[in-house]
Design a protein around this motif. Structure first.
Motif, PDB file in Angstrom:
ATOM      1  N   ASN A 324      -1.862  -7.184  -2.340  1.00 47.74           N
ATOM      2  CA  ASN A 324      -0.981  -6.018  -2.412  1.00 47.74           C
ATOM      3  C   ASN A 324       0.164  -6.289  -3.380  1.00 47.74           C
ATOM      4  OD1 ASN A 324       0.230  -7.901  -0.723  1.00 47.74           O
ATOM      5  ND2 ASN A 324       1.102  -6.383   0.648  1.00 47.74           N
ATOM      6  N   TYR A 339       6.578   2.314  -5.450  1.00 46.28           N
ATOM      7  CA  TYR A 339       5.143   2.451  -5.198  1.00 46.28           C
ATOM      8  C   TYR A 339       4.634   1.141  -4.623  1.00 46.28           C
ATOM      9  CZ  TYR A 339       4.340  -0.276  -9.463  1.00 46.28           C
ATOM     10  OH  TYR A 339       4.329  -1.271 -10.412  1.00 46.28           O
ATOM     11  N   THR A 341       0.706  -0.717  -3.602  1.00 46.55           N
ATOM     12  CA  THR A 341      -0.743  -0.620  -3.627  1.00 46.55           C
ATOM     13  C   THR A 341      -1.354  -1.827  -2.920  1.00 46.55           C
ATOM     14  OG1 THR A 341      -2.692  -0.398  -5.060  1.00 46.55           O
ATOM     15  CG2 THR A 341      -0.885  -1.761  -5.875  1.00 46.55           C
ATOM     16  N   LYS A 342      -2.505  -1.596  -2.295  1.00 48.54           N
ATOM     17  CA  LYS A 342      -3.208  -2.659  -1.594  1.00 48.54           C
ATOM     18  C   LYS A 342      -4.702  -2.437  -1.692  1.00 48.54           C
ATOM     19  CE  LYS A 342      -3.605  -5.053   2.866  1.00 48.54           C
ATOM     20  NZ  LYS A 342      -3.099  -5.161   4.254  1.00 48.54           N
ATOM     21  N   TYR A 381      -5.534   1.643  -1.554  1.00 44.50           N
ATOM     22  CA  TYR A 381      -4.643   2.809  -1.496  1.00 44.50           C
ATOM     23  C   TYR A 381      -3.404   2.555  -2.342  1.00 44.50           C
ATOM     24  CZ  TYR A 381      -2.121   0.134   2.117  1.00 44.50           C
ATOM     25  OH  TYR A 381      -1.445  -0.845   2.811  1.00 44.50           O
ATOM     26  N   VAL A 382      -2.748   3.666  -2.687  1.00 47.21           N
ATOM     27  CA  VAL A 382      -1.474   3.639  -3.415  1.00 47.21           C
ATOM     28  C   VAL A 382      -0.519   4.582  -2.699  1.00 47.21           C
ATOM     29  CG1 VAL A 382      -0.277   4.100  -5.582  1.00 47.21           C
ATOM     30  CG2 VAL A 382      -2.600   3.179  -5.623  1.00 47.21           C
ATOM     31  N   THR A 384       3.407   6.234  -2.980  1.00 50.30           N
ATOM     32  CA  THR A 384       4.539   6.456  -3.879  1.00 50.30           C
ATOM     33  C   THR A 384       5.644   7.195  -3.139  1.00 50.30           C
ATOM     34  OG1 THR A 384       3.716   8.583  -4.709  1.00 50.30           O
ATOM     35  CG2 THR A 384       2.982   6.589  -5.855  1.00 50.30           C
ATOM     36  N   ASP A 420       0.422   9.951  -1.553  1.00 46.50           N
ATOM     37  CA  ASP A 420      -0.432   8.785  -1.327  1.00 46.50           C
ATOM     38  C   ASP A 420      -1.880   9.101  -1.701  1.00 46.50           C
ATOM     39  OD1 ASP A 420       1.885   7.814  -0.229  1.00 46.50           O
ATOM     40  OD2 ASP A 420       1.120   7.649   1.820  1.00 46.50           O
TER      41      ASP A 420
END
Length: 480
Positions: A324, A339, A341-342, A381-382, A384, A420
């Protein structure tokens, strides 16, 4: 700007320190005020600035701000202030640079680290919901009060003054639980290697034994349907300031009733009613955020890899890895963008239901889908966020509250908007009739966050997802 520069020049002149940012300054001595329990070496461990350092003003100011953040991020203190005190000395100080140049009449300061310690012993009754989150209980479980957990939670965050923790969690009701652990961050004189040991015991009368259409399906019983015991040990290594390594081992023993095994033969695979295995894991986390509790500036990244099933007689063989990354960027004085992300990968494709953790568990979710669990061996997923700082104040309550650990009340409020995106990959969606796996998930909305003392953060969001479902969601808790 001219007035600001004139003010700076005036302040430095009356304090005896030049406003020249390239001027060399000697830090004669670093002292500490307010650490009644915390040992001085624990605070010094977080500091770049040391006794006897010679630094430019610009470098000194930069290091002091980073040191303040690092001390605050230990979660041991309510407030941290680093105060420079000019030293009045008639002695002419001379500094010899690397190329042999002599610099005369250096300025000297003392540095006072002023802290206010938290209340370290937290003991309070537990009354919480057994479901994944408040929203699932409210919308999906008809606000059933029988699905509650009660008990006691005792945590000492600074047991011997060495930032070591002792935690006891005894819970009853819907999911009886006993969890006890002790953690010390530093075993060695160099303060780099730490240790955590503990044991967890969980029992269930009602258990989620499968998912159907991306919702958990529960089986209730008057007797025990699942029992799990997990002793664990973790060794941590922190060679410098921002990077953390951990190596952990745990042995998991879980048993279920024959009814669960019959209703879902994939719970442990092949209709088994017992699962034993040793898990070894490694993780690395690098954190340069200004505040781990609720960051506005900086970045972090982490990696995690684990092998479940190491011994010849272990009942599973599962390899999992995740990574991540998050960044927090100030756009204006009170406007902040972030933001995160993982991504996660795991093998083999056929996994026990108990080990499959896709989107919807813990913080691994796309906002707007809080009521769903999307099983998947792989996911990404991301998230923000765009936040506005409506309020950020610290209130002095000393006239009302005499305890020094509680008479400083910080409160920050951040209205925000967010969007997201996520994806969960499941090669066997037919096993649970999943409609959300193997497709792009999108969600977004508006919200407001409340940040206060002792790491309490509250989120009130109104989200909408790609299904057109829109509703408010609420979460509140202490981020330990």
């Amino acid at each position: 700007m001219l007035l600001l520069n004139l003010f700076h020049a005036f302040w430095f002149s009356v304090s005896g320190i030049s406003a020249d940012t390239t001027e060399k300054i000697i830090v004669r001595r670093v002292t500490f005020t307010g650490n009644f329990r915390t040992r001085e070496r624990i605070i010094r461990r977080e500091m770049d600035v040391r006794d006897g350092d010679t630094l430019t003003r610009q470098k000194l100011d930069s290091l002091l701000e980073y040191d303040r953040r690092k001390i605050l991020n230990t979660n041991l203190f309510v407030t941290v202030e680093l105060k420079k005190k000019p030293v009045v000395d008639t002695t002419q100080l001379t500094y010899i640079t690397a190329d042999g140049k002599r610099i005369e009449n250096l300025k000297m300061i003392d540095l006072d680290v002023i802290i206010k310690e938290q209340w370290y012993l937290l003991a309070f009754p537990v009354f919480q919901l057994a479901d994944r989150n408040f929203n699932e209980w409210w919308y999906e479980r008809d606000r059933d009060l029988s699905r509650t957990i009660y008990g006691a939670y005792v945590l000492h965050q600074n047991l011997t003054g060495n930032n070591d923790r002792l935690r006891l969690r005894a819970e009853f009701g819907f999911i009886p639980r006993l969890d006890i652990y002790y953690s010390t961050p530093y075993l060695d004189k160099k303060q780099r290697t730490g240790l955590t040991v503990g044991i967890l015991r969980l029992t269930n009368r009602t258990v989620a034994y499968r998912t159907r259409s991306d919702k958990l399906v529960f089986l209730g019983s008057e007797s025990r349907t699942r029992e799990r015991i997990v002793p664990y040990l973790t060794i941590t290594h922190r060679p410098k300031f921002y990077g953390h390594h951990s190596f952990s081992a745990q042995y998991s023993t879980t048993s279920i009733t024959d009814t669960i095994a019959r209703l879902n033969p994939n719970y442990f695979l092949n209709g088994r009613s017992r699962q034993n295995y040793l898990q070894l894991a490694y993780s690395h986390f690098y954190d340069r955020r200004d505040r781990g509790q609720y960051a506005l500036r900086g970045f972090f990244y982490g990696v995690y890899i684990s092998q479940s099933g190491v011994l010849p007689n272990d009942d599973i063989n599962l390899l999992e890895g995740s990574a991540n990354f998050g960044q927090y960027v100030p756009l204006a004085k009170k406007l902040f963008f972030s933001y995160m992300t993982k991504a996660k990968l795991s093998t083999p494709g056929r996994q026990p239901f108990l080990q499959i953790r896709g989107l919807g568990y813990g913080g691994d979710l796309v906002r707007g889908y809080e009521l769903y669990v999307i099983d998947g061996q792989h996911f990404g997923y991301v998230k923000t966020n765009l936040r506005y700082q409506l309020l950020n104040r610290t209130f002095n309550l000393s006239r009302l509250i005499k305890f020094r650990q509680f008479n400083t009340f910080p409160l920050a409020i951040y209205p925000n908007i967010y969007a997201d995106f996520g994806y969960a990959r499941n090669p066997y969606p037919e096993l649970n009739n999943s409609k959300l796996a193997n497709r792009l998930l999108t969600g977004g909305g508006i919200g407001i966050d409340f940040v206060s003392w002792y790491n309490f953060v509250g989120h009130l969001n109104y989200s909408i997802n790609h299904l057109g479902e829109a509703r408010p969601y609420f979460s509140f808790g202490r981020e330990f």
